[in-house]
Design a protein around this motif. Structure first.
Motif, short mmCIF file in Angstrom:
data_model
loop_
_atom_site.label_atom_id
_atom_site.label_comp_id
_atom_site.label_asym_id
_atom_site.label_seq_id
_atom_site.Cartn_x
_atom_site.Cartn_y
_atom_site.Cartn_z
N LEU A 1 0.83 -1.21 0.00
CA LEU A 1 0.00 0.00 0.00
C LEU A 1 0.86 1.26 0.00
O LEU A 1 0.59 2.22 -0.73
N MET A 2 1.91 1.26 0.81
CA MET A 2 2.74 2.45 0.96
C MET A 2 3.52 2.79 -0.31
O MET A 2 3.86 3.95 -0.55
N ASN A 3 3.83 1.79 -1.11
CA ASN A 3 4.57 2.03 -2.35
C ASN A 3 3.66 2.30 -3.54
O ASN A 3 3.93 3.17 -4.36
N VAL A 4 2.55 1.57 -3.63
CA VAL A 4 1.68 1.69 -4.79
C VAL A 4 0.90 3.00 -4.78
O VAL A 4 0.79 3.69 -5.81
N ILE A 5 0.33 3.36 -3.63
CA ILE A 5 -0.60 4.49 -3.61
C ILE A 5 0.05 5.81 -4.02
O ILE A 5 -0.52 6.53 -4.86
N PRO A 6 1.22 6.19 -3.51
CA PRO A 6 1.82 7.44 -4.01
C PRO A 6 2.14 7.39 -5.50
O PRO A 6 2.06 8.41 -6.19
N ALA A 7 2.48 6.22 -6.02
CA ALA A 7 2.71 6.09 -7.46
C ALA A 7 1.43 6.31 -8.24
O ALA A 7 1.42 6.98 -9.27
N GLN A 8 0.32 5.77 -7.73
CA GLN A 8 -0.97 5.99 -8.39
C GLN A 8 -1.40 7.45 -8.32
O GLN A 8 -1.89 8.01 -9.30
N VAL A 9 -1.21 8.07 -7.17
CA VAL A 9 -1.56 9.49 -7.02
C VAL A 9 -0.74 10.34 -7.98
O VAL A 9 -1.25 11.30 -8.57
N ALA A 10 0.52 9.96 -8.19
CA ALA A 10 1.38 10.70 -9.12
C ALA A 10 0.92 10.53 -10.56
O ALA A 10 1.21 11.38 -11.41
N GLY A 11 0.21 9.43 -10.86
CA GLY A 11 -0.28 9.19 -12.22
C GLY A 11 0.52 8.19 -13.01
O GLY A 11 0.40 8.11 -14.24
N VAL B 1 11.57 -1.34 -16.01
CA VAL B 1 10.86 -0.16 -15.50
C VAL B 1 11.83 1.01 -15.41
O VAL B 1 13.03 0.87 -15.64
N ASP B 2 11.30 2.17 -15.06
CA ASP B 2 12.11 3.38 -14.94
C ASP B 2 12.64 3.61 -13.52
O ASP B 2 13.65 4.27 -13.33
N LYS B 3 11.93 3.07 -12.52
CA LYS B 3 12.34 3.28 -11.13
C LYS B 3 11.94 2.09 -10.29
O LYS B 3 10.92 1.45 -10.54
N ILE B 4 12.76 1.78 -9.29
CA ILE B 4 12.50 0.68 -8.36
C ILE B 4 12.40 1.25 -6.95
O ILE B 4 13.28 1.99 -6.50
N THR B 5 11.33 0.90 -6.24
CA THR B 5 11.18 1.32 -4.85
C THR B 5 10.83 0.11 -3.99
O THR B 5 10.47 -0.94 -4.49
N GLY B 6 10.92 0.30 -2.69
CA GLY B 6 10.51 -0.75 -1.76
C GLY B 6 11.68 -1.35 -1.01
O GLY B 6 12.78 -1.46 -1.55
N PRO B 7 11.46 -1.77 0.24
CA PRO B 7 12.52 -2.33 1.08
C PRO B 7 12.71 -3.82 0.83
O PRO B 7 11.84 -4.50 0.30
N GLY B 8 13.86 -4.32 1.23
CA GLY B 8 14.16 -5.74 1.13
C GLY B 8 15.34 -6.08 2.02
O GLY B 8 15.83 -5.23 2.78
N ARG C 1 18.70 13.24 8.00
CA ARG C 1 19.29 14.58 8.00
C ARG C 1 19.18 15.23 6.63
O ARG C 1 19.21 16.46 6.51
N PHE C 2 19.08 14.40 5.58
CA PHE C 2 19.01 14.97 4.23
C PHE C 2 18.01 14.25 3.32
O PHE C 2 17.91 14.59 2.15
N SER C 3 17.29 13.27 3.85
CA SER C 3 16.33 12.52 3.03
C SER C 3 14.94 12.61 3.63
O SER C 3 14.77 12.95 4.81
N SER C 4 13.95 12.24 2.84
CA SER C 4 12.54 12.37 3.24
C SER C 4 11.82 11.02 3.09
O SER C 4 12.31 10.12 2.41
N PRO C 5 10.64 10.90 3.70
CA PRO C 5 9.84 9.69 3.49
C PRO C 5 9.45 9.54 2.02
O PRO C 5 9.42 10.51 1.27
N ASP D 1 8.47 11.06 -5.38
CA ASP D 1 9.35 9.98 -5.85
C ASP D 1 8.88 9.35 -7.15
O ASP D 1 9.60 8.56 -7.75
N PHE D 2 7.67 9.68 -7.59
CA PHE D 2 7.11 9.06 -8.78
C PHE D 2 6.80 10.06 -9.89
O PHE D 2 6.03 9.77 -10.80
#
Length: 428
Positions: A134-144, A198-205, A369-373, A378-379
């Motif tokens: 949910l945390m990875n897909v939804i912001p990508a969908q909101v971005a379009g 794809v153009d970008k990869i997100t998500g923890p592992g 200190r220099f990065s964001s959630p 990101d999308f």
């Protein structure tokens, strides 16, 4: 948990977080192999590490429907409500294109466009993490983003958890592949016979996923290199020791490398919490994992003043920060560096992990200190737009040519002058 006095050498850094030379070499071999041999390499690695023979990587519609049929209706409603909360929060992050009028009909501006395709890694295997999906897909969908691909390691039966498939169904995602590890990152970055890149990869592992993401950066974009979880808690004698201990263990149970720390001005409270942590560890199902984290990286820091604690936290820049103390809101205002801040007794960290709507993909290892959630930003990508009319060009061409020659770039100056600005000025 060890109780120590707060000192200036306080740190979240864990030097082994990004793996060792042997692990990096393994990742590089896997990436090269998948790039060269595609699907056949992935099948071999799935057999070797996931202990499953895959004839088809992609999850079928029948598998998704079967998961939905078996899934607890109440849990489905909970996921739907969590998804709604996450979407509402991220909708506020949407950016708009804009133009700035210069004069004479000229303008400069910025266009905001979504990425064409993203690949989202969802940890799996023996565990299920629909919240990560949910945390990875939804912001990508909101971005379009039009094409959203999910990869996740299967269990030894060659299946993904029902919860992950139901979460994907709630969001309308159908391109899902049951592959994990470095081989999944390679497939997303380079493409194979059955998986388009794809153009970008997100998500923890795990560490192999993190190393693989770092290695393919430049071929594709990545979100961040996420390390083991961290929680810092600022608490005073008004907090409840059993609640603070539970919150510390909520992150310790993630990983033996997780870092749970408490900062307080009360020596008595520090000992209360240490006792509660040990008491609760004994009954925790993931005791072995949590105990390793507590014993290796867990600390309770006792400080003389709250100002000293605030200074230390801003140096730490923790992934998660809870503040359970008098004047919690005032303290929060003084925190500059943290991935997410949870204020007050009733804002326990898991609320952000699952339900509140904020993103739980957060910077670790002091990179807050220099990065964001993770966010809608990101999308998307931004493109600058410049339009000069003849009149604006006439006014500024001599200035631009002079600046170019000042830097020794004659070609730049000639490019401007090739439009004939001298002639135009003579005629004006």
């Amino acid at each position: 948990m060890q109780i120590v006095s707060l000192s200036k050498d306080i740190s979240l850094k864990r030097s082994v977080e990004m793996g060792n030379a042997e692990q990096l070499n393994t990742v590089r071999l896997v990436l090269a192999d998948v790039k060269n041999r595609g699907d056949n390499a992935i099948k071999e690695y799935s057999e070797k590490w996931d202990h499953v023979t895959l004839h088809n990587f992609r999850i079928s519609k029948a598998e998704i429907e079967s998961a939905k049929d078996k899934f607890d209706p109440q849990l489905k409603r909970d996921l739907e409500e969590a998804a709604h909360n996450i979407r509402v929060f991220h909708e506020k992050q949407k950016r708009l294109s804009y133009e700035v009028d210069v004069k004479n009909g000229s303008f400069i501006g910025q266009r905001v466009n979504p990425l064409d395709s993203v690949g989202l890694y969802v940890p799996g295997g023996s565990a299920a993490y629909p919240s990560s999906l949910l945390m990875n897909v939804i912001p990508a969908q909101v971005a379009g983003v039009e094409r959203i691909v999910i990869v996740s390691p299967p269990n030894d039966q060659g299946a993904l958890p029902d919860a992950v498939l139901v979460a994907a169904s709630i969001l309308g995602i159908e391109e899902i592949y049951k592959i994990g590890g470095a081989q999944a990152i390679a497939a997303l970055a380079y493409g194979t016979e059955s998986i388009e890149s794809v153009d970008k990869i997100t998500g923890p592992g795990n560490v192999f996923v993190a190393l693989a993401k770092r290695e393919v950066f430049g071929v594709v974009a990545i979100d961040m290199i996420a390390g083991p979880s961290e929680i810092a808690i600022i608490a005073d004698e008004t907090a409840y020791a059993d609640e603070v201990a539970a919150d510390l263990l909520s992150q310790a149970e993630h990983d033996p490398m997780a870092c749970p720390i408490l900062l307080t001005t009360s020596d008595f409270f520090a000992h209360e919490v240490a006792h509660e942590v040990e008491k609760q560890l004994i009954t925790l199902p993931r005791e072995k994992i949590a105990r390793a984290a507590v014993e290796k990286f867990g600390k309770i820091y006792v400080a003389e003043t709250i100002d000293g604690i605030i200074e230390a936290v801003n140096k730490l820049a923790p992934e998660h920060l809870e503040i359970i103390a008098n004047n919690s809101h005032d303290i929060a205002q003084k925190i500059r560096h943290a991935g997410a801040i949870f204020i007050g007794r009733y804002s326990s960290e898991p609320i952000g992990d699952y339900f509140a709507g904020t993103n739980h993909v957060l910077p670790t290892n002091s990179t807050a200190r220099f990065s964001s959630p993770l966010s809608v930003d990101d999308f998307i990508k931004k493109t600058s737009v410049i339009y000069y009319t003849k009149e604006t060009w006439l006014e500024h061409a001599p200035k631009i040519a002079r600046l170019a020659r000042m830097e020794g770039l004659e070609g730049h100056a000639r490019a401007v002058e090739s439009r004939g600005w001298t002639k135009e000025m003579d005629q004006s």
